[in-house]
Enzyme design. Structure first.
Site, short mmCIF file in Angstrom:
data_model
loop_
_atom_site.label_atom_id
_atom_site.label_comp_id
_atom_site.label_asym_id
_atom_site.label_seq_id
_atom_site.Cartn_x
_atom_site.Cartn_y
_atom_site.Cartn_z
N THR A 1 6.56 -12.56 0.26
CA THR A 1 5.20 -12.27 0.39
C THR A 1 5.02 -14.30 1.04
OG1 THR A 1 3.02 -12.61 0.48
CG2 THR A 1 4.21 -13.20 -1.59
N ILE B 1 0.75 -1.54 -0.44
CA ILE B 1 0.38 0.10 -0.07
C ILE B 1 1.04 1.11 -0.50
CG2 ILE B 1 -2.16 -1.01 1.57
CD1 ILE B 1 -1.11 -0.25 3.75
N ASP B 2 2.68 1.25 -0.16
CA ASP B 2 3.24 2.08 0.04
C ASP B 2 2.95 2.96 -1.53
OD1 ASP B 2 4.99 1.00 -1.41
OD2 ASP B 2 5.83 0.19 -0.05
N HIS C 1 -4.62 -4.33 -2.32
CA HIS C 1 -4.85 -3.79 -1.44
C HIS C 1 -5.03 -2.69 -1.24
CE1 HIS C 1 -3.78 -8.02 0.04
NE2 HIS C 1 -4.55 -8.07 0.08
N ASN D 1 12.05 -15.63 -1.06
CA ASN D 1 11.79 -14.72 -0.18
C ASN D 1 12.54 -14.97 0.91
OD1 ASN D 1 10.05 -13.57 1.67
ND2 ASN D 1 9.05 -15.22 2.57
#
Length: 382
Positions: free
Chosen positions: A323, A197-198, A224, A352
């Site tokens: 993630t 969301i940045d 999101h 990851n």
């Protein structure tokens, strides 16, 4: 006698014309001379040229594929401890894939100074505390039922959102963001589905998005939402987030701030309706345009349409990066892409810092290579 003389003269004239006049166009057997300009024009056969162009643009043959679910330690390779074939496999996927789908999480923004959610230093841990009703976990601040349950929780939520907004505004995109942007600029990134969301991705040239989401689909789909925008729950007005309108501390009284600010557009409409003598419709509330737990996704339908479109486009590479895929909807999204790409003998990579759980691998159904390490080190492979 006179008639015979006239007839002889006409015959003579016709015979003379036949011998002296040239035809209007040369016979078919006569070869036209080429001008100097035409002599320098190369003979090009489109039928021969097209296969040659396709050959030059053809993906090179994949010479090595690791066993399914193999693990490649990126840091060890960069330290000179082997793993050459697996490194070449990752290079091949990123350099030669034509239609790459990327599903990204908070891990790609950690290097920019933005915390993730579930790690030991993530937001769920750092935001944990107490309120009048008892202990509060960091996850509660992303739960729709909790955030607006009381003023105290709303104030904590406002503080968290405004802090993330400030951090995002001050941060720079990471090396991995720039790598994705470069791949998109080459026309080989089919879509970036981001859980972040940045907005560090969408500020780059080729990773654009649309707010609200609309078709034709942009390069980046924000699963999101964004911490950089607010939306009215009544008139659906979208505006840039202004931190000053949110009450972030219980003693905060500056600018008549409210715990949940009202919509200026709705207030303007109400004023007009009052002057016109019309009944009131009420004033909406502004909230950060972030999708929380336990709420309906406002853009779920269009995201589903974009996903179906991307699957029909036959992607040849899936990159799941940064993630742990704890959100069921995102996990299902990755599973669908993994199945499609595997059926077409494409490549599925999972990148990851922490190894995935067996349940996660089972849910995905297929991963060619698990790349363990910092995703910011991936560009170093080139």
């Amino acid at each position: 006698m006179v008639q015979e003389l006239v007839q002889d003269q006409i015959s003579a004239d016709l015979k003379e014309n036949k011998t002296s006049r040239l035809p209007l166009t040369p016979p078919a057997t006569v070869e036209k001379k080429r001008t100097d300009e035409k002599e320098y024009v190369s003979k090009v056969s489109p039928k021969k040229l097209l296969p040659q162009l396709k050959k030059n643009n053809r993906k090179p043959r994949l010479k090595y594929r690791p066993e399914a679910f193999s693990i490649f330690h990126l840091t060890d390779y960069l330290d000179g401890l082997g793993g050459d074939k697996d490194a070449d496999f990752v290079r091949y996927a990123l350099k030669h894939s034509k239609r790459i789908i990327t599903v990204a999480g908070a891990g790609i923004s950690v290097a920019a100074g933005i915390p993730d959610f579930r790690s030991k230093t993530g937001l769920f841990k750092s935001l944990a505390g107490k309120n009048l009703n008892g202990p509060v976990s960091g996850k509660d601040l992303f739960d729709f039922n909790q955030v607006y349950s009381c003023d105290e929780m709303s104030i904590k939520f406002n503080g968290m959102i405004t802090s993330l907004h400030k951090l995002a505004q001050e941060s720079e995109s990471t090396e991995f963001h720039f790598m994705l942007n470069e791949i998109a600029g080459e026309g080989r990134l089919q879509r970036l589905y981001t859980q972040n969301i940045d907005g560090l991705d969408t500020r780059l040239t080729h990773l654009n998005t649309k707010i609200p989401l609309d078709k034709p689909a942009p390069m980046t789909v924000q699963l999101h939402g964004s911490v950089n925008h607010v939306e009215c729950n009544m008139c659906s007005m979208i505006d840039k987030l202004n931190p000053s309108i949110f009450k972030c501390h219980s003693e905060d009284t500056t600018n008549n701030t409210q715990v949940v600010p009202t919509c200026s557009q709705c207030e303007e409409y109400e004023t007009v309706r009052m002057v016109a003598g019309l009944r009131s419709k009420g004033v909406g509330k502004l909230r950060p345009r972030v999708v929380l737990y336990n709420e309906m996704h406002p853009e779920g339908d269009i995201i589903g349409e974009i996903t179906s479109h991307d699957i029909k486009k036959k992607p040849d590479c899936l990159i799941v990066v940064g993630t742990s895929l704890q959100i069921p909807g995102v996990k299902q999204l990755c599973k669908q892409f993994a199945q499609t790409i595997r059926a077409r003998k494409g490549i599925v990579l999972y990148l990851n810092k922490d190894p995935p759980s067996q349940s996660l691998l089972d849910a995905l159904g297929w991963v060619d290579l698990v790349v363990l390490g910092d995703c910011q080190d991936v560009p170093k492979l080139f």
